[in-house]
Design a protein around this motif. Structure first.
Motif, PDB file in Angstrom:
ATOM      1  N   HIS A 215       3.893  14.371 -11.403  1.00  7.21           N
ATOM      2  CA  HIS A 215       4.491  14.617 -12.715  1.00  7.21           C
ATOM      3  C   HIS A 215       3.430  14.975 -13.763  1.00  7.21           C
ATOM      4  CE1 HIS A 215       8.789  13.649 -12.215  1.00  7.21           C
ATOM      5  NE2 HIS A 215       8.363  12.887 -11.212  1.00  7.21           N
ATOM      6  N   ALA A 216       2.287  14.312 -13.685  1.00  7.47           N
ATOM      7  CA  ALA A 216       1.207  14.616 -14.628  1.00  7.47           C
ATOM      8  C   ALA A 216       0.697  16.039 -14.428  1.00  7.47           C
ATOM      9  CB  ALA A 216       0.062  13.621 -14.460  1.00  7.47           C
ATOM     10  N   LEU A 217       0.601  16.483 -13.182  1.00  8.34           N
ATOM     11  CA  LEU A 217       0.176  17.852 -12.891  1.00  8.34           C
ATOM     12  C   LEU A 217       1.171  18.848 -13.473  1.00  8.34           C
ATOM     13  CD1 LEU A 217      -1.649  19.886 -11.308  1.00  8.34           C
ATOM     14  CD2 LEU A 217      -0.041  19.614  -9.417  1.00  8.34           C
ATOM     15  N   HIS A 218       2.461  18.598 -13.287  1.00  6.07           N
ATOM     16  CA  HIS A 218       3.476  19.493 -13.825  1.00  6.07           C
ATOM     17  C   HIS A 218       3.449  19.505 -15.353  1.00  6.07           C
ATOM     18  CE1 HIS A 218       5.075  19.567  -9.771  1.00  6.07           C
ATOM     19  NE2 HIS A 218       5.839  20.584 -10.134  1.00  6.07           N
ATOM     20  N   LYS A 219       3.281  18.338 -15.923  1.00  4.58           N
ATOM     21  CA  LYS A 219       3.243  18.260 -17.388  1.00  4.58           C
ATOM     22  C   LYS A 219       2.028  19.012 -17.939  1.00  4.58           C
ATOM     23  CE  LYS A 219       3.641  15.002 -21.161  1.00  4.58           C
ATOM     24  NZ  LYS A 219       3.789  13.618 -21.552  1.00  4.58           N
ATOM     25  N   MET A 220       0.926  18.934 -17.237  1.00  6.64           N
ATOM     26  CA  MET A 220      -0.300  19.587 -17.674  1.00  6.64           C
ATOM     27  C   MET A 220      -0.140  21.111 -17.717  1.00  6.64           C
ATOM     28  SD  MET A 220      -4.146  19.006 -16.132  1.00  6.64           S
ATOM     29  CE  MET A 220      -3.685  19.519 -14.514  1.00  6.64           C
TER      30      MET A 220
ATOM     31  N   LEU B  48       1.807   6.160  -7.229  1.00 10.79           N
ATOM     32  CA  LEU B  48       0.696   6.900  -7.822  1.00 10.79           C
ATOM     33  C   LEU B  48       0.785   8.399  -7.520  1.00 10.79           C
ATOM     34  CD1 LEU B  48      -2.278   4.420  -7.238  1.00 10.79           C
ATOM     35  CD2 LEU B  48      -1.069   4.902  -9.383  1.00 10.79           C
ATOM     36  N   GLY B  49       1.244   8.736  -6.323  1.00 11.12           N
ATOM     37  CA  GLY B  49       1.409  10.150  -5.974  1.00 11.12           C
ATOM     38  C   GLY B  49       2.466  10.813  -6.845  1.00 11.12           C
ATOM     39  N   ARG B  50       3.553  10.105  -7.058  1.00 11.09           N
ATOM     40  CA  ARG B  50       4.619  10.658  -7.908  1.00 11.09           C
ATOM     41  C   ARG B  50       4.139  10.815  -9.344  1.00 11.09           C
ATOM     42  NH1 ARG B  50      10.835  10.016  -8.145  1.00 11.09           N
ATOM     43  NH2 ARG B  50      11.154  10.239 -10.375  1.00 11.09           N
TER      44      ARG B  50
ATOM     45  N   THR C  23       0.835  -1.206   0.000  1.00 10.11           N
ATOM     46  CA  THR C  23       0.000   0.000   0.000  1.00 10.11           C
ATOM     47  C   THR C  23       0.871   1.258   0.000  1.00 10.11           C
ATOM     48  OG1 THR C  23      -1.709  -1.182   1.223  1.00 10.11           O
ATOM     49  CG2 THR C  23      -1.846   1.221   1.219  1.00 10.11           C
ATOM     50  N   THR C  24       1.926   1.265   0.804  1.00  9.82           N
ATOM     51  CA  THR C  24       2.813   2.418   0.868  1.00  9.82           C
ATOM     52  C   THR C  24       3.516   2.650  -0.468  1.00  9.82           C
ATOM     53  OG1 THR C  24       3.192   1.983   3.215  1.00  9.82           O
ATOM     54  CG2 THR C  24       4.771   3.438   2.097  1.00  9.82           C
ATOM     55  N   VAL C  25       4.042   1.581  -1.060  1.00  7.33           N
ATOM     56  CA  VAL C  25       4.749   1.700  -2.340  1.00  7.33           C
ATOM     57  C   VAL C  25       3.781   2.161  -3.431  1.00  7.33           C
ATOM     58  CG1 VAL C  25       5.931   0.373  -4.147  1.00  7.33           C
ATOM     59  CG2 VAL C  25       6.565   0.066  -1.747  1.00  7.33           C
TER      60      VAL C  25
END
Length: 185
Positions: A24-29, A18-20, A11-13
């Motif tokens: 990255h998707a937010l930054h790319k957007m 998914l958070g990472r 769960t932690t991994v």
């Protein structure tokens, strides 16, 4: 107990992964590259101090009067010359002496002698007479057009030369593959 620890680790991994990816998707957007400390606007006007020349040795004073499209074209030409020089160095590292063709000789002369001369002439013509009468404007327009034609010619020659190298390398790979295939039987 070990099952709960295993589920907790998974769960932690998964959460971290998914958070990472989301970060990255937010930054790319929004058009930002994570990990890059300086932002460079591709649509902003070019600054001569921000242009790095790898192969071409050009007088920066002569480049000040050029429009952005010609500066960008000179940058592309410089990158293509750098690619060609890398190919030549790779051949030398393999102890192969590349034969210089007429096309390569002419292109080298254009890049290292004629291009700087044309840029100097263009600069002098643009700066020699600053009056805005119609005759001077026509001369400046013709000078820009002639310089553009020369840049197009040089870039076309470079493209042809790089295309020839690609074809030659592909042919050499085919020959090697055929050799290996013929000795597998």
């Amino acid at each position: 107990m070990s099952v709960l620890i295993g589920i907790g680790i998974v769960t932690t991994v998964t959460t971290f992964y998914l958070g990472r990816k989301g970060w990255h998707a937010l930054h790319k957007m929004v058009g930002i590259t994570p990990g890059v400390l300086t932002y460079q606007d591709d649509n902003a006007l070019l600054s001569l101090t921000s242009i790095n020349w790898h192969q071409l040795n050009l007088n920066k004073k002569h480049l000040k009067v050029l429009p952005d499209n010609q500066l960008l074209q000179l940058q592309r030409i410089d990158e293509k010359v750098s690619n060609y020089q890398s190919y030549q160095k790779a051949l030398q590292a393999q102890n192969k002496t590349p034969a210089v063709t007429e096309q390569q000789f002419v292109l080298n002369k254009m890049l290292h002698t004629r291009l700087p001369e044309m840029l100097a002439s263009h600069y002098q013509l643009v700066n020699i007479n600053r009056s805005d009468n119609e005759s001077n404007q026509q001369k400046k327009a013709e000078a820009s057009e002639l310089l553009q034609e020369a840049l197009d010619n040089i870039e076309h020659r470079l493209d042809d030369l790089l295309k020839q190298i690609e074809i030659q390398q592909l042919q050499e790979l085919r020959v090697m593959k055929n050799y290996i295939d013929s000795h597998n039987n």
